[in-house]
Design a protein around this motif. Sequence first.
Motif, PDB file in Angstrom:
ATOM      1  N   THR A 430      -5.616  -4.156   4.816  1.00 56.69           N
ATOM      2  CA  THR A 430      -6.187  -4.717   3.600  1.00 56.69           C
ATOM      3  C   THR A 430      -5.754  -3.911   2.379  1.00 56.69           C
ATOM      4  O   THR A 430      -5.487  -4.477   1.307  1.00 56.69           O
ATOM      5  CB  THR A 430      -7.724  -4.738   3.697  1.00 56.69           C
ATOM      6  OG1 THR A 430      -8.110  -5.379   4.912  1.00 56.69           O
ATOM      7  CG2 THR A 430      -8.334  -5.472   2.524  1.00 56.69           C
ATOM      8  N   CYS A 431      -5.658  -2.601   2.516  1.00 61.64           N
ATOM      9  CA  CYS A 431      -5.189  -1.754   1.409  1.00 61.64           C
ATOM     10  C   CYS A 431      -3.763  -2.119   1.016  1.00 61.64           C
ATOM     11  O   CYS A 431      -3.426  -2.162  -0.177  1.00 61.64           O
ATOM     12  CB  CYS A 431      -5.285  -0.281   1.799  1.00 61.64           C
ATOM     13  SG  CYS A 431      -6.969   0.329   2.034  1.00 61.64           S
ATOM     14  N   TYR A 433      -2.393  -5.019   1.314  1.00 60.22           N
ATOM     15  CA  TYR A 433      -2.436  -6.300   0.608  1.00 60.22           C
ATOM     16  C   TYR A 433      -2.887  -6.098  -0.839  1.00 60.22           C
ATOM     17  O   TYR A 433      -2.359  -6.724  -1.764  1.00 60.22           O
ATOM     18  CB  TYR A 433      -3.381  -7.264   1.324  1.00 60.22           C
ATOM     19  CG  TYR A 433      -3.399  -8.636   0.687  1.00 60.22           C
ATOM     20  CD1 TYR A 433      -2.429  -9.577   1.008  1.00 60.22           C
ATOM     21  CD2 TYR A 433      -4.374  -8.968  -0.248  1.00 60.22           C
ATOM     22  CE1 TYR A 433      -2.432 -10.827   0.405  1.00 60.22           C
ATOM     23  CE2 TYR A 433      -4.389 -10.217  -0.855  1.00 60.22           C
ATOM     24  CZ  TYR A 433      -3.409 -11.144  -0.527  1.00 60.22           C
ATOM     25  OH  TYR A 433      -3.412 -12.371  -1.135  1.00 60.22           O
ATOM     26  N   ILE A 434      -3.843  -5.222  -1.071  1.00 65.31           N
ATOM     27  CA  ILE A 434      -4.319  -4.959  -2.431  1.00 65.31           C
ATOM     28  C   ILE A 434      -3.203  -4.374  -3.282  1.00 65.31           C
ATOM     29  O   ILE A 434      -3.032  -4.746  -4.456  1.00 65.31           O
ATOM     30  CB  ILE A 434      -5.551  -4.035  -2.393  1.00 65.31           C
ATOM     31  CG1 ILE A 434      -6.739  -4.768  -1.758  1.00 65.31           C
ATOM     32  CG2 ILE A 434      -5.904  -3.532  -3.773  1.00 65.31           C
ATOM     33  CD1 ILE A 434      -7.972  -3.906  -1.560  1.00 65.31           C
ATOM     34  N   ILE A 450      -4.742 -13.683   1.475  1.00 64.92           N
ATOM     35  CA  ILE A 450      -5.002 -12.693   2.515  1.00 64.92           C
ATOM     36  C   ILE A 450      -5.362 -13.395   3.816  1.00 64.92           C
ATOM     37  O   ILE A 450      -6.021 -14.452   3.801  1.00 64.92           O
ATOM     38  CB  ILE A 450      -6.124 -11.740   2.079  1.00 64.92           C
ATOM     39  CG1 ILE A 450      -6.220 -10.545   3.023  1.00 64.92           C
ATOM     40  CG2 ILE A 450      -7.460 -12.466   1.984  1.00 64.92           C
ATOM     41  CD1 ILE A 450      -7.095  -9.420   2.491  1.00 64.92           C
ATOM     42  N   ARG A 455     -10.460 -10.871   5.527  1.00 69.06           N
ATOM     43  CA  ARG A 455     -11.243 -11.256   4.355  1.00 69.06           C
ATOM     44  C   ARG A 455     -12.467 -10.368   4.150  1.00 69.06           C
ATOM     45  O   ARG A 455     -12.790  -9.959   3.029  1.00 69.06           O
ATOM     46  CB  ARG A 455     -11.673 -12.720   4.488  1.00 69.06           C
ATOM     47  CG  ARG A 455     -10.536 -13.698   4.218  1.00 69.06           C
ATOM     48  CD  ARG A 455     -10.994 -15.134   4.355  1.00 69.06           C
ATOM     49  NE  ARG A 455      -9.869 -16.044   4.172  1.00 69.06           N
ATOM     50  CZ  ARG A 455      -9.948 -17.363   4.340  1.00 69.06           C
ATOM     51  NH1 ARG A 455     -11.109 -17.905   4.715  1.00 69.06           N
ATOM     52  NH2 ARG A 455      -8.888 -18.131   4.146  1.00 69.06           N
ATOM     53  N   TYR A 458     -11.495  -7.101   2.726  1.00 70.65           N
ATOM     54  CA  TYR A 458     -11.141  -7.228   1.308  1.00 70.65           C
ATOM     55  C   TYR A 458     -12.398  -7.310   0.448  1.00 70.65           C
ATOM     56  O   TYR A 458     -12.517  -6.635  -0.588  1.00 70.65           O
ATOM     57  CB  TYR A 458     -10.262  -8.458   1.118  1.00 70.65           C
ATOM     58  CG  TYR A 458      -9.817  -8.687  -0.304  1.00 70.65           C
ATOM     59  CD1 TYR A 458      -8.794  -7.929  -0.858  1.00 70.65           C
ATOM     60  CD2 TYR A 458     -10.437  -9.654  -1.091  1.00 70.65           C
ATOM     61  CE1 TYR A 458      -8.388  -8.126  -2.163  1.00 70.65           C
ATOM     62  CE2 TYR A 458     -10.039  -9.868  -2.400  1.00 70.65           C
ATOM     63  CZ  TYR A 458      -9.015  -9.100  -2.932  1.00 70.65           C
ATOM     64  OH  TYR A 458      -8.609  -9.305  -4.228  1.00 70.65           O
ATOM     65  N   GLN A 462     -13.800  -4.638  -2.460  1.00 72.49           N
ATOM     66  CA  GLN A 462     -14.122  -5.081  -3.811  1.00 72.49           C
ATOM     67  C   GLN A 462     -15.547  -4.672  -4.189  1.00 72.49           C
ATOM     68  O   GLN A 462     -15.819  -4.280  -5.333  1.00 72.49           O
ATOM     69  CB  GLN A 462     -13.968  -6.603  -3.907  1.00 72.49           C
ATOM     70  CG  GLN A 462     -12.538  -7.096  -3.744  1.00 72.49           C
ATOM     71  CD  GLN A 462     -11.620  -6.588  -4.842  1.00 72.49           C
ATOM     72  OE1 GLN A 462     -12.046  -6.371  -5.968  1.00 72.49           O
ATOM     73  NE2 GLN A 462     -10.354  -6.383  -4.508  1.00 72.49           N
ATOM     74  N   ALA A 484      -7.033   2.280  -1.340  1.00 74.27           N
ATOM     75  CA  ALA A 484      -6.866   0.875  -1.709  1.00 74.27           C
ATOM     76  C   ALA A 484      -6.399   0.709  -3.146  1.00 74.27           C
ATOM     77  O   ALA A 484      -5.640  -0.223  -3.446  1.00 74.27           O
ATOM     78  CB  ALA A 484      -8.177   0.130  -1.490  1.00 74.27           C
TER      79      ALA A 484
END
Length: 1373
Positions: A430-431, A433-434, A450, A455, A458, A462, A484
């Motif tokens: 996820t990091c 993707y960010i 994503i 999900r 993520y 957030q 992230a």
Amino acid sequence: MDRIERIIDSILKMDYIEECFFNISVQRPEIEENKSKEFQEKLEAFFNQQTPECKEAALSIFISRCSETNNHQLSMLFQALDLMVKNNVLSPRIVCEQILSSEKLDYKNELFFVECFKMIKKLIGGVDYKGVREIMKLCRERVNAFPTSLPTSILPQITAVCDVLEYIFDRKACLLPAYFIITELQKQENAEVHWRVSTLTANFIEEFLNLAQMLSIIGQSHMYPILEPATGYGDATNPWRLDPNLRFTTLKGNLPYDSELTQPQIGLLRYVLQQLYSKEMVCSMLNLQKQRSAVLEEQLVWLVVHAMEKSEQESGNDTKSDPNDSTPNHKEWLWLHLSSQLIYFVLFQCATFPNIVNELHEKLSVTNLRKGRDDLMWALLQYISGSIQRNALSNFLPVLKLYDILYNEKEPLPVPDVKHASSTKKIAATCIYIHLLKKAQLENLAIRPIPVALRKHYEFLQQLSSAPNLTIGDDCIVTLLCNAFSTNQEYFSRPMSTLIDTILQNNKPQTQSNQQALTTVPLSMVILDSLTVHSKMSIIHCVVNNLMKQAESKGTMSNLALNHISPALVETYSRLLVYTEIESLGIKGFLSRLLPTVCKSNAWSILYTLLEMFSYRLFHIQAHYRAQLLLQLHNLTQNSHINQAQLHLCFESTALRLITGLGSSEFQFQLSRFLTEPKNLSSIVSNDNEELNRVLILTMARSMHITGMGDVRLTASSEGTGSSNNSYLMDLLQTIMKNTPHSWAQHTRASFPKALNEFYANHNHPSEDKTMLAKSIEEEYRNFLSMTNENDIISYFSQRPSFLCLIYKLITDSGEITPIAYKVLERVGARLFSAQLRTFCDFLLHEVMRRTEIHKLVDAINDMIWKWNIVTIDRFILCLALRTQEQNQAEMPTVQLFVIQLLLIKNSFFRDRVAKFVENNSPEYWKLSNWHEKHVAFHAEFPEKFGPEEHSTTLPVYFGNVCLRFLPVLDIVIHRYLELTFENTVPLDSILKALGSLYKFHDRPITYLYNTLFYYETKLRDRPFVKRMLVGTIIMSLKDVREKNWALTDQYQAFVKSQVNEDPAANSVPKWVPELSYYMTLVKRLIETIEGKNVFPNVDWRFNEFPNPPTHALYVTAVELLGLPVSPQTVSNQIFDVIIKGLVVISYDHIHTWINAVGLIIATLPESYWSVIYDRLEETIKLPQMFDWTFRQSPFEMFNFTTVKCALLDHKFVMILAIAHSIFHHFNIGQTSKMVSYVREKLVPHVKTECQLLYLHHIVSPFLQRLDAKDVIEITKIYYELLELVDKNKGEDGILEFMDPICDMLYHIKYMFVGDSMKADLEPIIRRLSNPLKSRLRFITRLGVEEIKTEKIEQPAMTKMQNQAMKQNISRI
């Protein structure tokens, strides 16, 4: 060219009657003869008038016309052509080449084609060997032009060509060196051959299998190295070098080497890639210089897949039982190392990130490897986080394809428990993707949404980004946010500030009263390991900027006593420096940016802290960085503005650690750098500190001895005859003697390498007369007592080198020191204090020899050290131990060592400090959060002053203390004891018992043991009690922090414990003689470690003296073998027998692995151990079968490891040969340089027969490329002299059975190594050989065929040499 046409027409022209009755008419012989004679004369006259170019053109026309004739005419024309060659009108080479290049030479013209090749075969004997090679090429082209299917009509044509090739290939014909033929046949473009000559070609190539065998290292493809900081050889001589196709570069010549040697050595590269700290070795092996390597990319992908497979084999729960345990397990080491390799090779442009990811996607898409997906994403995140801001988004988008196969769940994955460090890896995808999303926003691009599986991760991140309060607690929230959002300053600044604030002091004005405001708890290794590379770079950037800001804010020395730096800050900084991924900001920034700024700002307290950190915290710093720091320290000591005793002591202590910490190969490597940078030669030499220069000499002696470079005569570079390192070594020694003239005691020089010993024998500096020194000090003491004016006293005695002696006499007389004495010492200054100390030590030694009240003397010195703070114990003992005192033949073994013994153990001042420090502290400081508290507690109980308490300004101490400073001094003291050949070991035993526990904090205990046992091997050989005492004391000092079998085997530990009940004064020889099973256990342990098995307890290799498990395994094995109470010959023979006798339990499938391990072990031991292999080879070459070969198989078959293994033949020849090859292959340059002398002394005198000569070729020839040019010439002479001897022993009618392989070897040496440089030396020998050998070797000296004749020859030179050698051996016996 019309004239040649007319001449040919004149012989071919027939009148009308002749043409009509040609088939039935008969020419008169006399008319035919006259006609041919006239034609011959015209042809010769024509060609004699032509230039070489015109001759070729005319000859081409002549041959073309020949193709249009009938049998009779063709015979007449070729007869004329033959006569022109015989009369030297035309050269045979031109004729042959013109025939073969003629367009008319078509196999469809049978008559002309066949006759042409008959002519070539007839003439080729007169062509020079280079011309024959060209003719051979053209003939092979003609053969390949024939159709694959051969009708009967063209068999005569192809047979004619084959006859020529067979003649060329015929060894007896000797038309050219057979080495030329095999070179052409083995070329890649010549791989395709017509089936008609395939058998001929294959048979010829097969003949060179013997030469290839003699040049091959047995089992080379199964040999793996041990990776060290410096390997003992440069890139050019690296025996592990591979070409771009991953094939060995050590295989010289186009020869039919075994397929195992010529195929890509993927296993070797993979093994090296998997080793920690292997980047430099990989670059050296592949000769990488910032260019893309496709094979490296492929193997990096394999490394990832291999790690994924290992993850599948691990248990599902990767959470540690102790969350504070920072030591990575085996799987974590795989991924940590992988991410480090990936970052390094991509940043240095040796690999491209998109290619790696795309290829990885292809590999993973056809497998079901999923358990390691989080670790994979964590490794990729390391690179992406640090480089995405400097590269286009397209370089990173291929990572999204991995999501399709690794995160293809239909439901979101649950959020991991953030209280465990493993959560940072689980959210790594996820990091990534960010980071990609942020980059896409900056480039105004859109990326795919994503994956469903990520999900919740993520959304969780957030939510965390807006959390109101961030603290470093039991969870990983701060590290998750850093990882992230490290490329998004809007969200990154808060978590990063939280991390930085935890290691900085409070923002209160710094005074003496708020010292406790400083933060002492550093960021743990668990936290640092949980951060991405980019986050760690941000932290180190903040730390360095903070230190530089504080340094620039310092203005005066009055601030020295204030502790402005947070202990947590510098401790965290030291931990960050172990990460090789951030080397540019790490150690490079430390030396090139931070230190110069601190020095420029005169921030001496910060400088003191940084030098302490370098001394006591950093591991695996490359040697050139340490040499750079040493240069800076020498420059700082010359700064007249620095007159602070504690700071100068820090300079000296740091320099001492830097010098003694240089590995033997590292020292030689640094010396080699001066070949290209000779102006920096003096950078490692102190201008005025004799102790440091003496330690440099001792390190040099150790390095020369261990690397085998000590027997070469030293010559100055100005003489022009010195070779490489040795000439600059001489310049280095002369610089040292110029700066600090000194001499060495005879018992110390006895351990020096030969070259160094000879230097000091010729440059022995005369020592000062101690009696005159004592008289002058008595006079100075009277002057001091009589003088009353304070200014006069300070002015006068600050210029005298003996003021410390006067202080000593004051203490012995009155027990007190006058205040003016401190003022004098302050005027003397910290820089010149060393000269005072040397004079004082010389005076004390003279006093001991003159007086009997030695205990009173020792008490006075103790007062100077502990009561009056005149000098520290480490500095005094170092100076005293390095003073030159010859051995005393009276009761006292040597003066300074006796004084040292009393100073260290008579009183409890130092012993109490050592005991307390060892009891309350752990060397594994990186695992502790309260190390600084213990450090402060120790200094509170044992405060250290560097002058009178009322005048002393003490710099803040963060890492060091008197115990840690004394460790390198203790190393030197032990060596001084070992240099003496005393039977009484009580003094050394007492020191080790009192202070040996201090080795618990030695940064290189195994390396120190190895260097000591290696360097003093001859002195310790007959002192087994001392060896056992050293090994036991140092290894067992770590019993509280290391697991039981971290170094020694159970058998040796039992042997060490047996010393408890023995009397050290007796120095009795223990009665333990290890059996063969013991040695097999040692070898097997090394093998399993090389294979990646977890043999030793897991440690954090970032804080270990060795960079990886195989290196640790090798050196603990070497230490244990060196510590055995048996002779070197016994040890080596037992290790050889592990292979030879252990075959009953060792599978032949794994035999090369065992042989590789044996080679590694033996090559790591001293010369007295590895020289035993020459004794075993000597025994083998003297076997009766070598004189009278009775085996059904040939020597080449019996010397071939594969043949012997598969056919279950007698292995007594090949097994010891394989072991020798393994040892020689692992030799360093110094060891290899001694090969020729051992061969000449041990093996050459016994060579009488052809089999023995072949065996010698098998021993030496595979390593010719690693020998020096002079050694290759020497070996070549030996080969020729022995060939002459063997040839004569066969008698006049005898013919060598294997003369062709032997001659092939000599041609190989000529064309690969020596060229024509030995032509004058070899020609007399070749002329004395028998005719078959002369014929084969005539091209080496351009010997003509007509010169080859039978003649009486005198006794060969080798026989004379052998007789002399045998007489010498008998006289030695």
